[in-house]
Design an enzyme around this catalytic site. Structure first.
Site, PDB file in Angstrom:
ATOM      1  N   ASP A  35     -11.783   3.348  -2.199  1.00  0.00           N
ATOM      2  CA  ASP A  35     -11.960   1.898  -2.271  1.00  0.00           C
ATOM      3  C   ASP A  35     -13.132   1.540  -3.171  1.00  0.00           C
ATOM      4  OD1 ASP A  35     -11.438  -0.753  -1.683  1.00  0.00           O
ATOM      5  OD2 ASP A  35     -12.633  -0.752   0.152  1.00  0.00           O
ATOM      6  N   ASN A  83      -0.837  -3.423  -1.958  1.00  0.00           N
ATOM      7  CA  ASN A  83      -1.365  -3.561  -3.317  1.00  0.00           C
ATOM      8  C   ASN A  83      -0.418  -4.292  -4.264  1.00  0.00           C
ATOM      9  OD1 ASN A  83      -3.120  -0.356  -3.370  1.00  0.00           O
ATOM     10  ND2 ASN A  83      -3.846  -2.378  -2.798  1.00  0.00           N
TER      11      ASN A  83
END
Length: 256
Positions: A35, A83
């Protein structure tokens, strides 16, 4: 000069011995939520895509270090189901970057004797990506080194739904008694069938959540979070996580 060289070798040997001691209780399977690529770029006044580009180097470094240390499996969260909500231009860049990585790293996969695999839904992924995935799986199938698993178009809840559908279909066809469904049956219906569960889950960028990643499999995994964004994750950071893991006592719900 000879004395200085000897002293250097002695100090180097001590450092290597200390590293070996610190990492004496390595996890067999490490999973990582990578991340902070976009955040890393924005902090430097760069487009988000530059964070993704820089993150590829962290992937290479981490894979190489895990191979060197002798881990059995490394699973990387590359692209989640969620995503797809990102801007189209960013998604197109991610697909291009992923295809390039799959192609560029093929030689390294073979040199390191890595067994390559993926988890996640194939539906929705571009054909070019699927072709490169399949080729990497094919050429590395007989390798005997570390398993490198990329979670692509993956979601933990989606995985459980797909597993439930698969078991329900077997029951509908009379191939499975619903009363016989237990934890082992469900595990064998997951994308990760045949893989051991992660011992250690690492998350970068300081976020304290698992983000729909390996929800079933991380039931007893140790968690380790670093404030570093993924592009700043390096071998030293990985070893820090492994040393912390080695110092923990895992009880799996029992007493020692």
């Amino acid at each position: 000069m000879a004395a200085a060289t000897s002293k250097h070798k002695t100090e180097s040997g001590k450092r290597e011995a200390q590293t070996a001691a610190d990492l004496s209780a390595l996890p067999r399977h490490v999973a990582i939520i990578m991340d902070g690529n976009g955040r890393w770029a924005q902090q430097r006044g760069l487009p988000r895509i530059e964070g993704h580009r820089r993150g590829v180097q962290s992937v290479r470094t981490t894979v190489e270090e895990c191979c060197r240390l002798g881990l059995e499996q490394l699973t990387l969260y590359c692209l989640s189901i969620e995503n797809w909500k990102r801007p189209r231009a960013e998604l197109e860049f991610l697909m291009t970057l992923l295809q390039k990585y799959l192609l560029d790293e093929r030689a390294e996969i073979m040199e390191q004797k890595i067994r390559f695999t993926t988890i996640g839904r194939r539906a929705g992924l571009p054909t070019d990506i699927l072709n490169e995935i399949d080729e990497n799986i094919r050429v590395s199938r007989k390798n005997t080194g570390m398993v490198l698993c990329l979670a692509i178009n993956y979601g933990g809840r989606t995985e459980l739904v797909d597993a439930a559908r698969g078991l329900a279909e077997q029951a509908r066809l009379g191939k499975l008694d619903p009363a016989a469904i237990d934890e082992e049956a469900l595990s064998n219906a997951l994308y990760t069938a045949g893989m051991r569960d992660p011992d250690l889950l690492i998350r970068t960028a300081g976020e304290m959540r698992v983000s729909n990643f390996l929800l079933w499999q991380i039931s007893y995994a140790e968690l380790w979070v670093t404030e570093k964004c993924w592009p700043d994750f390096d071998a030293d950071t990985l070893r820090e996580a492994l040393r912390d893991y080695a110092g923990r006592e895992r009880r799996f719900g029992g007493l020692k």
